[in-house]
Scaffold this motif. Sequence first.
Motif, PDB file in Angstrom:
ATOM      1  N   ARG A  77      13.597   6.436 -70.378  1.00 47.89           N
ATOM      2  CA  ARG A  77      14.957   6.640 -70.874  1.00 47.89           C
ATOM      3  C   ARG A  77      15.279   8.120 -70.978  1.00 47.89           C
ATOM      4  NH1 ARG A  77      13.227   2.505 -75.383  1.00 47.89           N
ATOM      5  NH2 ARG A  77      11.409   3.781 -74.977  1.00 47.89           N
ATOM      6  N   ASN A  78      14.328   8.876 -71.544  1.00 50.03           N
ATOM      7  CA  ASN A  78      14.576  10.302 -71.699  1.00 50.03           C
ATOM      8  C   ASN A  78      14.608  11.010 -70.351  1.00 50.03           C
ATOM      9  OD1 ASN A  78      14.612   9.901 -74.433  1.00 50.03           O
ATOM     10  ND2 ASN A  78      12.457  10.462 -74.723  1.00 50.03           N
ATOM     11  N   LYS A 104      17.966  10.272 -68.663  1.00 53.34           N
ATOM     12  CA  LYS A 104      19.049  10.966 -69.352  1.00 53.34           C
ATOM     13  C   LYS A 104      19.074  12.444 -68.958  1.00 53.34           C
ATOM     14  CE  LYS A 104      18.708  10.171 -73.683  1.00 53.34           C
ATOM     15  NZ  LYS A 104      18.219  10.401 -75.040  1.00 53.34           N
ATOM     16  N   SER A 117      21.732  14.397 -66.525  1.00 55.26           N
ATOM     17  CA  SER A 117      22.623  15.303 -67.264  1.00 55.26           C
ATOM     18  C   SER A 117      22.849  16.611 -66.498  1.00 55.26           C
ATOM     19  CB  SER A 117      22.051  15.600 -68.644  1.00 55.26           C
ATOM     20  OG  SER A 117      20.965  16.507 -68.548  1.00 55.26           O
TER      21      SER A 117
END
Lengths: 220, 220
Positions: free
Chosen positions: A170-171, A174, A178
């Motif tokens: 997930r990180n 992200k 980004s």
Amino acid sequence: MHVAVDCLIFGFDDNELKILLFKRRVRPAVGKWSLIGSFVQLDEDVDDAAGRVLAEITGLKDVFLEQLGCYGQANRDPGFRCISLAYFSLIRITEYDRELVQRHGASWHSVSKIPELVFDHGQMVEDALKKIRIEARHRPIGFELLREKFTVPQLQSLYEEIYARPLDPRNFRKKILSFGILNKLDEKDMTTSRRGAFLYEFNRRKYVQLSQTGFDFEIK
Amino acid sequence: MHVAVDCLIFGFDDNELKILLFKRRVRPAVGKWSLIGSFVQLDEDVDDAAGRVLAEITGLKDVFLEQLGCYGQANRDPGFRCISLAYFSLIRITEYDRELVQRHGASWHSVSKIPELVFDHGQMVEDALKKIRIEARHRPIGFELLREKFTVPQLQSLYEEIYARPLDPRNFRKKILSFGILNKLDEKDMTTSRRGAFLYEFNRRKYVQLSQTGFDFEIK
DNA sequence: CCAAAAGTGTTACACGTACACCCATGA
DNA sequence: TCATGGGTGTACGTGTAACACTTTTGG
């Protein structure tokens, strides 16, 4: 004094970071594993000599090729005094010319199990891996190793291999999205799961914009 | 092929980052500014050749000296084919041997006003500054440039010079002290203010501990 | 008592980190 | 329908960034 270049050619396959190694055919140390190199010609730029070696083996031109450093101990080659300029390259394994590679007696080795190498070549590999790990934090070095189209999980496993530790999906997703340097495509890669994973491509133009203002690619 | 080393010697004085440059005494380009170098001897490690040059000029041994890279364009030296291995060093200006330096026709130049240099030496300086700026973010490279005892404001102005931008004194002090690698002394430096500033020294042992677990020296 | 540099704390915000569940699909 | 990898959101804590005033002391 003899001046040589040696090439460290890295690729990524089967979720592993790999390096191209060669069985030596010349003396000394015939039959031992080594990097591939060549002497620098008198009328040739050192960088060009490295590019020439890379092209001779893989058939690839205009790929990532960077100087690692000079290895210049007086006794490093037992034959005669010779300094070596090590270069490392990151290539897409799918794009190299397999026939050329085979003709040179080369094979890919996972960086986690590298056989003993001649002279100071083992040191060169160690130094290159260190440098790749550091550089990967400041620019998207890894894209050189993937195909044009790739999935986020593929990119993640490449980073996991470079950093030699697991990352949180997930990180990772992200952070990587980004930066805005990935273009999502309408296609899916269906080879690794029933559901399929969306393919992305690297947006080089946006990356150049971003790197000029300075950004940190570190992923934890 | 001729193989030379060239040394980029940096120091810090008057709150400015400086580099030691030389008036060339040999052909070609007599009288032009250049770095100092030497040919590598046949029985000499390349690293040792760089150390020898540094010691001959400054009288210093066992100081920070790191390989910058190989400059190997075929036409870089108009005389004959010669590749150069550039090394950069960070020294305490107070410790170098002034007489030796003067005898070699050397002088210190602020890195913000560097005269035109021969061959590709200008490129070397540019590359070295870039590398110093990057390295300063990952380890306390700057300590090599200060005296044994220094004040926090001195350290700050060094970092301001390396990064080429002002830093906030409160944040700088907080961050630098939080690493726990500075020992506060009972002495004060009274030369720059009426109040005086406490002197510190670098705690190399604690730093080694810290750098093994990996830490980031970045200061914003 | 004034000038000039040294030294100190707090707050707001952004970012990193940890963490668990649903989705889509082919077999 | 189930097994498998893909994909999503939130809450919390840490660390960074911005910011102004007091201290010291020689002249």
